[in-house]
Design a protein around this motif. Structure first.
Motif, PDB file in Angstrom:
ATOM      1  N   LYS A   1      -3.215 -10.721   7.369  1.00 47.78           N
ATOM      2  CA  LYS A   1      -4.335 -10.512   8.299  1.00 47.78           C
ATOM      3  C   LYS A   1      -4.677  -9.034   8.398  1.00 47.78           C
ATOM      4  O   LYS A   1      -5.847  -8.642   8.373  1.00 47.78           O
ATOM      5  CB  LYS A   1      -3.967 -11.047   9.689  1.00 47.78           C
ATOM      6  N   PHE A   2      -3.647  -8.212   8.518  1.00 49.03           N
ATOM      7  CA  PHE A   2      -3.857  -6.782   8.691  1.00 49.03           C
ATOM      8  C   PHE A   2      -4.508  -6.162   7.452  1.00 49.03           C
ATOM      9  O   PHE A   2      -5.517  -5.457   7.545  1.00 49.03           O
ATOM     10  CB  PHE A   2      -2.526  -6.089   8.978  1.00 49.03           C
ATOM     11  N   LEU A   3      -3.941  -6.427   6.301  1.00 49.65           N
ATOM     12  CA  LEU A   3      -4.451  -5.811   5.066  1.00 49.65           C
ATOM     13  C   LEU A   3      -5.860  -6.297   4.745  1.00 49.65           C
ATOM     14  O   LEU A   3      -6.700  -5.513   4.294  1.00 49.65           O
ATOM     15  CB  LEU A   3      -3.499  -6.107   3.910  1.00 49.65           C
ATOM     16  N   SER A   4      -6.125  -7.562   4.995  1.00 51.18           N
ATOM     17  CA  SER A   4      -7.474  -8.086   4.760  1.00 51.18           C
ATOM     18  C   SER A   4      -8.485  -7.405   5.668  1.00 51.18           C
ATOM     19  O   SER A   4      -9.591  -7.055   5.242  1.00 51.18           O
ATOM     20  CB  SER A   4      -7.502  -9.608   4.988  1.00 51.18           C
ATOM     21  N   ALA A   5      -8.094  -7.201   6.941  1.00 47.67           N
ATOM     22  CA  ALA A   5      -8.997  -6.552   7.898  1.00 47.67           C
ATOM     23  C   ALA A   5      -9.237  -5.087   7.544  1.00 47.67           C
ATOM     24  O   ALA A   5     -10.357  -4.573   7.661  1.00 47.67           O
ATOM     25  CB  ALA A   5      -8.422  -6.655   9.309  1.00 47.67           C
ATOM     26  N   GLN A   6      -8.194  -4.399   7.086  1.00 45.37           N
ATOM     27  CA  GLN A   6      -8.293  -2.957   6.829  1.00 45.37           C
ATOM     28  C   GLN A   6      -8.920  -2.634   5.485  1.00 45.37           C
ATOM     29  O   GLN A   6      -9.483  -1.551   5.311  1.00 45.37           O
ATOM     30  CB  GLN A   6      -6.906  -2.320   6.906  1.00 45.37           C
ATOM     31  N   THR A   7      -8.827  -3.550   4.526  1.00 37.40           N
ATOM     32  CA  THR A   7      -9.342  -3.266   3.181  1.00 37.40           C
ATOM     33  C   THR A   7     -10.577  -4.086   2.837  1.00 37.40           C
ATOM     34  O   THR A   7     -11.204  -3.858   1.811  1.00 37.40           O
ATOM     35  CB  THR A   7      -8.268  -3.556   2.119  1.00 37.40           C
ATOM     36  N   SER A   8     -10.911  -5.055   3.718  1.00 39.69           N
ATOM     37  CA  SER A   8     -12.028  -5.975   3.470  1.00 39.69           C
ATOM     38  C   SER A   8     -11.847  -6.755   2.177  1.00 39.69           C
ATOM     39  O   SER A   8     -12.815  -7.175   1.551  1.00 39.69           O
ATOM     40  CB  SER A   8     -13.370  -5.212   3.441  1.00 39.69           C
ATOM     41  N   GLU A   9     -10.602  -6.907   1.767  1.00 38.65           N
ATOM     42  CA  GLU A   9     -10.297  -7.685   0.564  1.00 38.65           C
ATOM     43  C   GLU A   9      -9.368  -8.828   0.956  1.00 38.65           C
ATOM     44  O   GLU A   9      -8.178  -8.614   1.197  1.00 38.65           O
ATOM     45  CB  GLU A   9      -9.604  -6.801  -0.487  1.00 38.65           C
ATOM     46  N   PRO A  10      -9.893 -10.052   1.037  1.00 33.46           N
ATOM     47  CA  PRO A  10      -9.036 -11.174   1.419  1.00 33.46           C
ATOM     48  C   PRO A  10      -7.900 -11.389   0.421  1.00 33.46           C
ATOM     49  O   PRO A  10      -8.087 -11.205  -0.780  1.00 33.46           O
ATOM     50  CB  PRO A  10      -9.992 -12.371   1.443  1.00 33.46           C
TER      51      PRO A  10
ATOM     52  N   LYS B   1      -7.448  -2.382  21.339  1.00 28.75           N
ATOM     53  CA  LYS B   1      -7.819  -3.288  20.257  1.00 28.75           C
ATOM     54  C   LYS B   1      -6.902  -3.119  19.056  1.00 28.75           C
ATOM     55  O   LYS B   1      -7.233  -2.431  18.099  1.00 28.75           O
ATOM     56  CB  LYS B   1      -9.270  -3.058  19.841  1.00 28.75           C
ATOM     57  N   PRO B   2      -5.733  -3.748  19.079  1.00 25.56           N
ATOM     58  CA  PRO B   2      -4.909  -3.765  17.865  1.00 25.56           C
ATOM     59  C   PRO B   2      -5.642  -4.530  16.768  1.00 25.56           C
ATOM     60  O   PRO B   2      -6.636  -5.216  17.038  1.00 25.56           O
ATOM     61  CB  PRO B   2      -3.630  -4.482  18.305  1.00 25.56           C
ATOM     62  N   VAL B   3      -5.159  -4.444  15.555  1.00 21.04           N
ATOM     63  CA  VAL B   3      -5.786  -5.168  14.449  1.00 21.04           C
ATOM     64  C   VAL B   3      -5.362  -6.632  14.456  1.00 21.04           C
ATOM     65  O   VAL B   3      -6.153  -7.533  14.200  1.00 21.04           O
ATOM     66  CB  VAL B   3      -5.431  -4.507  13.096  1.00 21.04           C
TER      67      VAL B   3
ATOM     68  N   ASP C   1      -1.823   5.462   8.687  1.00 17.12           N
ATOM     69  CA  ASP C   1      -2.823   4.472   8.300  1.00 17.12           C
ATOM     70  C   ASP C   1      -2.576   3.128   8.972  1.00 17.12           C
ATOM     71  O   ASP C   1      -3.490   2.312   9.093  1.00 17.12           O
ATOM     72  CB  ASP C   1      -2.796   4.275   6.778  1.00 17.12           C
ATOM     73  N   ALA C   2      -1.332   2.898   9.373  1.00 19.65           N
ATOM     74  CA  ALA C   2      -0.967   1.637  10.027  1.00 19.65           C
ATOM     75  C   ALA C   2       0.193   1.905  10.970  1.00 19.65           C
ATOM     76  O   ALA C   2       1.047   2.747  10.691  1.00 19.65           O
ATOM     77  CB  ALA C   2      -0.566   0.589   8.993  1.00 19.65           C
ATOM     78  N   THR C   3       0.218   1.166  12.081  1.00 18.96           N
ATOM     79  CA  THR C   3       1.309   1.282  13.056  1.00 18.96           C
ATOM     80  C   THR C   3       1.844  -0.099  13.377  1.00 18.96           C
ATOM     81  O   THR C   3       1.097  -0.977  13.816  1.00 18.96           O
ATOM     82  CB  THR C   3       0.821   1.935  14.367  1.00 18.96           C
TER      83      THR C   3
ATOM     84  N   ARG D   1       0.843  -1.207   0.000  1.00 17.97           N
ATOM     85  CA  ARG D   1       0.000   0.000   0.000  1.00 17.97           C
ATOM     86  C   ARG D   1       0.874   1.252   0.000  1.00 17.97           C
ATOM     87  O   ARG D   1       1.018   1.937   1.013  1.00 17.97           O
ATOM     88  CB  ARG D   1      -0.946   0.002   1.209  1.00 17.97           C
ATOM     89  N   PRO D   2       1.491   1.571  -1.142  1.00 16.47           N
ATOM     90  CA  PRO D   2       2.386   2.731  -1.207  1.00 16.47           C
ATOM     91  C   PRO D   2       1.678   4.059  -0.980  1.00 16.47           C
ATOM     92  O   PRO D   2       2.327   5.079  -0.724  1.00 16.47           O
ATOM     93  CB  PRO D   2       2.973   2.655  -2.623  1.00 16.47           C
ATOM     94  N   ASP D   3       0.346   4.052  -1.042  1.00 10.09           N
ATOM     95  CA  ASP D   3      -0.432   5.278  -0.803  1.00 10.09           C
ATOM     96  C   ASP D   3      -0.662   5.522   0.685  1.00 10.09           C
ATOM     97  O   ASP D   3      -1.149   6.588   1.069  1.00 10.09           O
ATOM     98  CB  ASP D   3      -1.786   5.179  -1.513  1.00 10.09           C
ATOM     99  N   TRP D   4      -0.297   4.578   1.532  1.00  9.80           N
ATOM    100  CA  TRP D   4      -0.523   4.714   2.973  1.00  9.80           C
ATOM    101  C   TRP D   4       0.662   5.372   3.661  1.00  9.80           C
ATOM    102  O   TRP D   4       1.785   5.372   3.161  1.00  9.80           O
ATOM    103  CB  TRP D   4      -0.732   3.331   3.606  1.00  9.80           C
TER     104      TRP D   4
END
Length: 503
Positions: free
Chosen positions: A279-288, A182-184, A162-164, A84-87
């Motif tokens: 896990k993180f990207l799937s949770a944040q983007t809703s794209e498995p 609540k971490p991701v 956007d992410a830590t 995610r280079p835009d993040w």
């Protein structure tokens, strides 16, 4: 009138360090002060204007472990940035090598001196102005690590990351980073008996500490662990109501990727990082993410940098000298260090010139650790490696010179500001007690090693001077392994002028 410079900010920060006597008192207490750690940290957070729920907006990947938590954090950071280079991605790690700013990174880059100074004083001033504490036992100002952790939270909030990627400092359950409700996703790297075992802790105790980062409704990931540790992790995942507990399996194709970090042990860290990032990207983007190893992940793994860990640096000003830097400071990490160093890629490279290079070990370890055990383990692993790669000589001949020096930066007894430490016992500074013990241990382990080639020195600058003299005195190239302490590695980078190429 205060000029409020970066140098001043670092001086203020150093005033929050615990001295050697205080650290010894905490160790002697058996860690009884831990019960106050989280409530006090929450109180400090409140005093700078945040509630713990505000930290959920940082979108945290929380990582702990005995071995490889820093490397895993670096892999996760690099993979997410590649995917995610835009993040805007924040990375919080410890300790630093040369500048405290390294602990707080945005998109891979340490904070600038100006940015660090600006946010430092915003946190410092709030704590200085709001001195009311809930408990009279709570110090007005937090300790060094707590303050830098508060600063990281503040910076990441202000810069709207956007992410830590949040690396635990020590342990997990009572660590200053463990106040995010609540971490991701959470992850635990390999567990073993590390330096906290001086408190008499077992592997089960350590697993319980690390599992304290698990949170209700949050996935908990780990690598394959020793059975007694895995049992505790499973129990804690259930007790703390993690949404799932996953022991990650090997990622197809990962073993063929040339990782940005050297050492075969890094593949386990990279594998956990891949699963955490998925896990993180799937949770944040809703794209498995269904692909085993997406192209962007491979790019991120290849591009990962983590200075001072199995790192090779050609000296920019002295081309006959090559530095091999590894801040390994536990038995497990020193084993990995020697597996890396005594290999065809490093010390055994170019077999035709093997005997034409001078090899130097610069080593130090924290007072109270067993130098004899550490050095013995390093030599045993080196012996194993030399035999494996067809070298008949004894490990004692792997090095031509050994240097045991204090972690003091300069020959005049001074420290670079960011490298100042109050944790060295006075006896060590005055009498070089630890360094003499190391030298004695080396002589016992390698009895035929020339005594004139064993150096006990009061500073890192003294050690670098020995290397410079070797470089200047003959035709041989010089290979230098620096190990045993990240503080030592950072000091060498500073004194030898390696920052531009090493960091």
């Amino acid at each position: 009138m205060s000029t409020r410079t970066y140098r001043e900010a670092v001086d203020h920060l150093n005033s929050l360090q615990s001295n050697a006597a205080t650290l010894e008192a905490v160790r002697a207490s058996g860690g009884r002060l831990s019960q106050f750690a989280i409530p006090e940290m929450v109180e400090y957070l409140n005093r700078i204007g945040y509630s713990t729920s505000d930290l959920n907006q940082l979108n945290v990947i929380h990582i702990t472990g005995t071995k490889g938590k820093g490397s895993t954090s670096a892999f996760v950071d690099s993979v997410i940035r590649a995917a995610r280079p835009d993040w805007k991605v924040g990375l919080y790690t410890s300790p630093h090598l040369v500048a405290v700013r390294e602990r707080i990174r945005i998109n891979g880059a340490p904070l600038s001196e100006e940015t660090f100074t600006k946010y430092f004083y915003e946190v410092w001033d709030k704590l200085q102005q709001n001195t009311k504490t809930a408990s009279p036992q709570t110090p007005i100002m937090p300790g060094y690590f707590r303050f830098v952790t508060l600063l990281a939270y503040h910076v990441f909030r202000e810069l709207k990351v956007d992410a830590t990627v949040l690396e635990v400092g020590v342990g997990g359950r009572f660590d200053s980073t463990n106040i995010v409700p609540k971490p991701v996703v959470t992850g635990i790297t390999a567990l073993g008996i590390d330096h906290v075992s001086v408190l008499g802790k077992t592997l089960k105790d350590i697993a319980w500490q690390k599992a304290g980062i698990f949170k209700e409704g949050v996935p908990a990931l780990t690598v394959h662990q020793p059975p007694e540790a895995m049992e505790v992790l499973k129990e804690q995942a259930a007790e703390l109501k993690a949404s799932e507990f996953i022991v990650v399996e090997e990622t197809p194709g990962l073993s063929e990727v040339k990782l940005g970090l050297a050492g075969s042990h890094q593949y386990q860290n990279a594998n956990l990082a891949v699963h955490l990032a998925k896990k993180f990207l799937s949770a944040q983007t809703s794209e498995p993410i269904t692909e085993a190893l997406p192209t962007a992940f491979v790019q991120g793994l290849k591009a990962t940098k983590w200075p001072g860990r199995c790192q090779t640096v050609v000296d920019p000003g002295h081309h006959k000298t090559t530095w091999f830097l590894d801040g390994a400071h536990t038995l497990e990490s020193l084993d990995c260090c020697m597996q890396w160093f005594a290999s065809p890629d490093v010390a055994l490279r170019s077999p035709e010139t093997y005997g034409e290079r001078t090899r130097v070990l610069i080593f130090n370890c924290t007072s109270g650790r067993s130098g004899n055990t550490f050095l013995g383990a390093m030599l045993a692993k080196a012996n194993e490696q030399l035999k494996k790669h067809g070298h008949a000589e004894d490990a004692g001949k792997l090095f031509d010179q050994v240097i045991f020096c204090a972690n003091v930066t300069y020959a005049d007894g001074g420290f670079k500001g960011d490298l100042t430490t109050l944790a060295i016992p006075e006896a060590d500074l005055t009498h070089l007690k630890t360094q003499h013990e190391l030298a004695s241990a080396w002589s016992t382990l390698v009895p035929d090693f020339p005594k004139e080639n064993i150096h006990v020195l009061p500073s890192i600058e003294h050690a670098v001077k020995v290397v410079r003299n070797l470089d200047a005195s003959g035709e041989k190239n010089v290979d230098v392994l620096v190990a045993g302490s990240l503080h030592l590695v950072g000091g060498v980078i500073e004194v030898a002028g390696l920052s531009d190429v090493a960091l």
